[in-house]
Write a protein that holds these residues in place. Structure first.
Motif, short mmCIF file in Angstrom:
data_model
loop_
_atom_site.label_atom_id
_atom_site.label_comp_id
_atom_site.label_asym_id
_atom_site.label_seq_id
_atom_site.Cartn_x
_atom_site.Cartn_y
_atom_site.Cartn_z
N THR B 187 92.72 37.63 -3.01
CA THR B 187 92.50 37.43 -1.58
C THR B 187 91.37 39.17 -1.51
N THR B 188 91.66 39.85 -1.96
CA THR B 188 90.95 41.43 -1.76
C THR B 188 90.14 40.95 -1.65
N LEU B 189 88.83 40.37 -2.97
CA LEU B 189 87.64 39.85 -2.75
C LEU B 189 87.28 39.10 -1.23
N LEU B 190 88.19 38.08 -1.83
CA LEU B 190 87.75 37.08 0.38
C LEU B 190 88.19 38.27 1.11
N VAL B 191 88.55 39.57 1.06
CA VAL B 191 88.62 40.55 2.12
C VAL B 191 87.11 41.16 2.22
N VAL B 192 87.08 41.06 1.20
CA VAL B 192 85.37 41.70 0.75
C VAL B 192 84.28 41.19 1.64
N ALA B 193 84.53 39.87 0.94
CA ALA B 193 83.47 39.06 1.86
C ALA B 193 83.72 38.94 3.00
N ILE B 194 84.57 38.14 3.67
CA ILE B 194 84.68 38.41 5.34
C ILE B 194 84.58 39.76 6.13
N VAL B 195 84.59 40.94 5.17
CA VAL B 195 83.91 42.39 5.75
C VAL B 195 82.76 42.30 5.98
N ILE B 196 81.75 41.92 5.12
CA ILE B 196 80.72 42.81 5.17
C ILE B 196 79.89 41.24 6.36
N GLY B 197 80.27 40.01 6.61
CA GLY B 197 79.54 39.58 7.19
C GLY B 197 79.87 39.75 8.79
N LEU B 198 81.13 40.89 9.49
CA LEU B 198 81.85 40.67 10.10
C LEU B 198 80.17 41.78 11.06
N GLN B 199 79.69 41.84 10.94
CA GLN B 199 78.78 43.13 11.57
C GLN B 199 77.62 41.73 12.31
N THR B 200 76.48 41.15 11.39
CA THR B 200 76.05 39.72 11.70
C THR B 200 76.43 38.97 12.70
N VAL B 201 78.13 37.77 11.98
CA VAL B 201 78.12 36.97 12.46
C VAL B 201 79.41 37.29 13.64
N GLY B 202 80.07 38.58 13.27
CA GLY B 202 81.15 38.00 14.58
C GLY B 202 82.79 37.89 13.90
N VAL B 203 84.00 38.81 14.39
CA VAL B 203 85.15 38.17 13.24
C VAL B 203 85.50 37.08 14.19
N VAL B 204 85.08 36.22 15.54
CA VAL B 204 85.95 35.17 15.76
C VAL B 204 84.64 34.08 15.06
N LEU B 205 83.46 34.29 14.31
CA LEU B 205 83.27 33.17 13.28
C LEU B 205 83.35 33.35 12.48
N MET B 206 83.74 34.34 11.75
CA MET B 206 83.69 34.33 10.22
C MET B 206 83.60 33.31 9.46
N SER B 207 85.35 33.09 9.51
CA SER B 207 86.41 32.24 9.26
C SER B 207 85.18 31.29 8.44
N ALA B 208 84.60 30.77 9.21
CA ALA B 208 83.48 29.38 9.15
C ALA B 208 82.60 29.73 8.53
N MET B 209 82.25 30.72 7.97
CA MET B 209 81.34 31.26 6.83
C MET B 209 81.52 31.07 5.79
N ILE B 210 83.16 30.94 5.87
CA ILE B 210 84.49 31.15 4.76
C ILE B 210 83.78 29.82 3.79
N ILE B 211 84.62 29.05 5.41
CA ILE B 211 84.94 28.20 4.51
C ILE B 211 84.15 26.35 4.75
N ALA B 212 82.68 25.97 5.15
CA ALA B 212 82.00 25.64 5.60
C ALA B 212 80.82 25.79 4.28
#
Lengths: 370, 370
Positions: B187-212
């Motif tokens: 889960t921590t690794l998942l958090v890291v993956a999300i955090v590094i994308g926030l600046q580029t994709v944004g908090v609202v849509l970052m989840s799509a980068m995890i799922i899609a």
């Protein structure tokens, strides 16, 4: 308190109640995340409706948004039925794609009008009183009060009319289907209501905070009661409280009203999570502590009953022996003995312990019930 | 294309989005397989207050500091979800919806609060909502690459354990693996993956980068290693594709464009992926139906042959039509059976089983009896 402030609070309270009503059923049906999906996915519907009407509080927008919301539900259902993508992933995929489309539409075609991305996320509760409903020159109050009020009344009417069907479909979907109540149809009707509420509330609190108003008060109420009618009632009360106190907190710190309402929703849940009568952490901790003593006392009386009247009774039925036999620490053993004797379950006779009839009864019962 | 590749800014942005796409693809594969797709959604929304607090406390907008804040808040959100689901009867979906929206609401309050700072240093923070890939500089890309590289290294190091945890946690437990710690680690690794994308994709849509990317990759293979690789490639390609599209057209925000690219890949994969895809499924169904129909005709002929002295006795098409009134493709089926040498046509126009057809029928009946 000026009329202006009163109107904002009124709109906030109506929005919160309108969200809490369908939200209760979402939480109970374990579909809370559908509110997240729908509230994101209505964005393209709203944007397209806005292009067509040029007005953010037009009824066409509510219908357009509700249609996109239902489209989300249908798409998620379709993806799930192909069995290629699990339901949770399907929800995440559908709403983020629709939301992304909505953001792109706004950025490309609505860059310089009233609908911007800040409004999408935060809503504009503070501006609600500026947009007034006027009929034949008479000022009838803020327009958003009427749109959210209408949707709220629709939700209330739906819940009152179909109360027993909804209850049955929520708690025993199979029985509901057997009795011919069409749980599938109810599901879509509920989802339609959620979509309409989300669109109506969108204007006031933005797309993501709608989720907090739909999920927050119902899960807090769920901590308080086991009855559906009470749960709905408590949700409404919590929603109104959050709306009004959120407004004043926002007023105090000069912050976003919607954001503060949601923060209060969070605080309400936090407090109830700790102190709720049966479900709360405090109640659970006290229950565990009480059960620990109850269990120890039962162990003690059973132990005494086993050895009562046997040759070893002299050695076994003593306080200091409990430390060896039951592996209890000395203070703990003494505490258990004193608790048992105040409950008149045993009499300490010098160093040895003697059961009372009540103690004997309890021990027998405990053995049978084990 | 040439001109973009030569452009330093574009190269930086494309490299950044490619790396974050690859990393979120790799960790997303695990999240999707463990049915935690929506946890990614909650974590990315919940990161917002962390970003705001990190800025308020340090006054710095350095990506690393904001990422640490975002990571801590995201991680706290998963802990709160865990506490709610384990201590109360509130289900996972309700807890997720609540945590996601309340954290996000608090984040928005913090952002509006920061907006009122005299030096108005908040301009950079707003971009975290929908992301701002165009603002990526070399330093950001290095941060993304180092953090992501570390996460990938840990993933490879504990590959075996994480694989077991994802598919059979009970078995992992029985092998005395520290399941809870591994769960926390993943889960921590998942958090890291999300955090590094926030600046580029944004908090609202970052989840799509995890799922899609993961949901798309799942369609192409049943092997975890290959799935993770495909998912990384899809994530990276969506990142570069989205960056390319948004640079070449005006007013096209990068984050949502990347998300739409990834969603498009999911749609294509669901439709055309070999063995699992919808097209493949349709072909399989058609072939199956055709085979069953021609078997039925063959068995009809067998039934008729049993009523006559010789299996070579020809039967008219009309008779077969009577036995299977719904078979609209009778003529074609007969011709195909004929070309396989299972039936023969007589000068009268009647059909009869051949020796081989007779044996096939017996084989079929034998199989059905068994």
């Amino acid at each position: 308190m000026s009329l202006f402030q009163l109107e904002i609070q009124l709109v906030a309270a109506v929005v919160a109640v309108a969200c809490a009503l369908p939200g209760t059923f979402l939480v109970l049906r374990q579909m809370a995340m559908m509110s997240d999906a729908i509230s994101h996915a209505i964005l393209p519907g709203i944007v397209v409706g806005f292009f067509l009407t040029g007005n953010l509080s037009s009824p066409i927008l509510i219908l357009g948004g509700a249609a996109t919301g239902l489209l989300t539900v249908v798409l998620v259902e379709w993806m799930r039925k192909t069995e290629l993508v699990r339901e949770d992933a399907a929800i995440g995929l559908v709403f983020s794609a629709l939301f992304a489309a909505g953001v792109i539409l706004i950025a490309r075609y609505a860059g310089d009008v009233h609908l911007d991305t800040d409004a999408v996320l935060l809503g504009e509760l503070a501006f609600a009183p500026f947009d007034r409903l006027q009929i034949a020159g008479y000022d009838l109050g803020p327009q958003s009060l009427y749109s959210t009020g209408l949707v709220g009344l629709l939700c209330a009417a739906f819940i009152i009319l179909f109360y027993k069907e909804l209850k049955l479909a929520t708690f025993d979907s199979a029985l509901c289907a057997t009795l011919g109540f069409l749980p599938g149809l109810l599901h879509y009707a509920l989802m339609g209501l959620v979509s309409m509420t989300a669109v109506a509330a969108f204007d006031a609190v933005g797309s993501i905070l709608v989720v907090a108003l739909m999920v927050g008060p119902p899960i807090s109420a769920y901590l308080l009661t086991n009855r559906l009618d009470r749960m709905i009632l408590y949700s409404i009360l919590l929603a109104v409280t959050a709306a009004v106190s959120g407004y004043w907190v926002a007023h105090l710190f000069d912050a976003s009203i919607a954001g503060c309402m949601v923060a209060i929703v969070g605080v309400q849940f936090g407090i109830l999570l700790c102190i709720a009568p049966n479900q709360g952490l405090l109640a659970a901790w006290r229950r565990r502590k009480r059960q620990r003593w109850q269990f120890a006392i039962k162990m003690l009386v059973i132990h005494l009953l086993q050895h009562e009247g046997t040759p070893e009774a002299e050695r076994e039925c003593r306080v200091d022996h409990l430390q060896d036999h039951l592996a209890w620490e000395k203070p703990f053993a003494e505490n258990v003995v004193s608790r048992a004797s105040t409950k008149r379950l045993l009499n300490p006779v010098g160093e040895s312990l003697e059961l009372t009839p009540a103690g004997r009864e309890l021990a027998r019962e405990a053995i049978v019930h084990r | 294309m040439e001109q973009f590749l030569g452009d330093y800014t574009f190269r930086t942005v494309a490299l950044g989005t490619a790396i974050l796409g690859a990393i979120s693809g790799a960790l997303g594969a695990f999240a999707v397989l463990r049915r935690q797709s929506l946890l990614g959604d909650a974590v990315s929304h919940a990161a917002l207050p962390g970003i705001g607090l990190a800025f308020i406390i340090t006054g710095s907008k350095a990506p690393l500091i904001l990422m640490v804040g975002a990571g801590l808040a995201g991680w706290l959100a998963t802990v709160v979800v865990l506490v709610i689901t384990t201590t109360t009867r509130i289900k996972f979906d309700g807890a997720l919806g609540f945590v996601l929206s309340v954290f996000f609401g608090i984040g928005l309050v913090l952002l509006t609060f920061i907006q009122k700072f005299p030096d108005a240093g908040q301009a950079g923070l707003d971009s975290f909502l929908f992301g701002q890939a165009a603002a990526l500089v070399e330093q950001d890309v290095i941060t993304i690459a180092v953090l992501g590289g570390l996460a990938l290294a840990v993933l490879v190091l504990f590959w075996k354990e994480f694989k077991l945890l994802s598919f059979d946690p009970e078995f992992a437990n029985s092998l005395v693996l520290p399941v809870r710690r591994l769960d926390l680690g993943l889960t921590t690794l998942l958090v890291v993956a999300i955090v590094i994308g926030l600046q580029t994709v944004g908090v609202v849509l970052m989840s799509a980068m995890i799922i899609a990317p993961a949901a798309a990759a799942r369609q192409w293979t049943d092997n975890l290693g290959i799935m993770v690789l495909i998912s990384m490639v899809i994530g990276a390609l969506s990142g570069v594709g989205g960056a390319l599209l948004s640079t070449s057209m005006s007013n096209l925000p990068t984050g949502p464009t990347i998300v739409l690219c990834a969603s498009g890949v999911v749609l294509v994969s669901v439709i055309i992926a070999p063995r699992r895809g919808l097209v493949w499924e349709q072909i399989r169904r058609t072939l199956q139906a055709r085979r069953l129909r021609s078997e039925a005709i063959l068995l009809d002929l067998f039934e008729l042959a049993r009523k006559h002295d010789s299996y070579e006795h020809p039967h008219m098409e009309a008779a077969l039509k009577v036995m299977h009134p719904n078979a609209s493709t009778l003529r074609r089926q007969l011709r195909s059976l004929h070309s396989k040498g299972l039936i023969s046509v007589h000068s009268t126009g009647g059909w009869a089983l051949t020796e081989e057809g007779m044996n096939t029928c017996k084989g079929l009946l034998d199989k059905r009896v068994r």
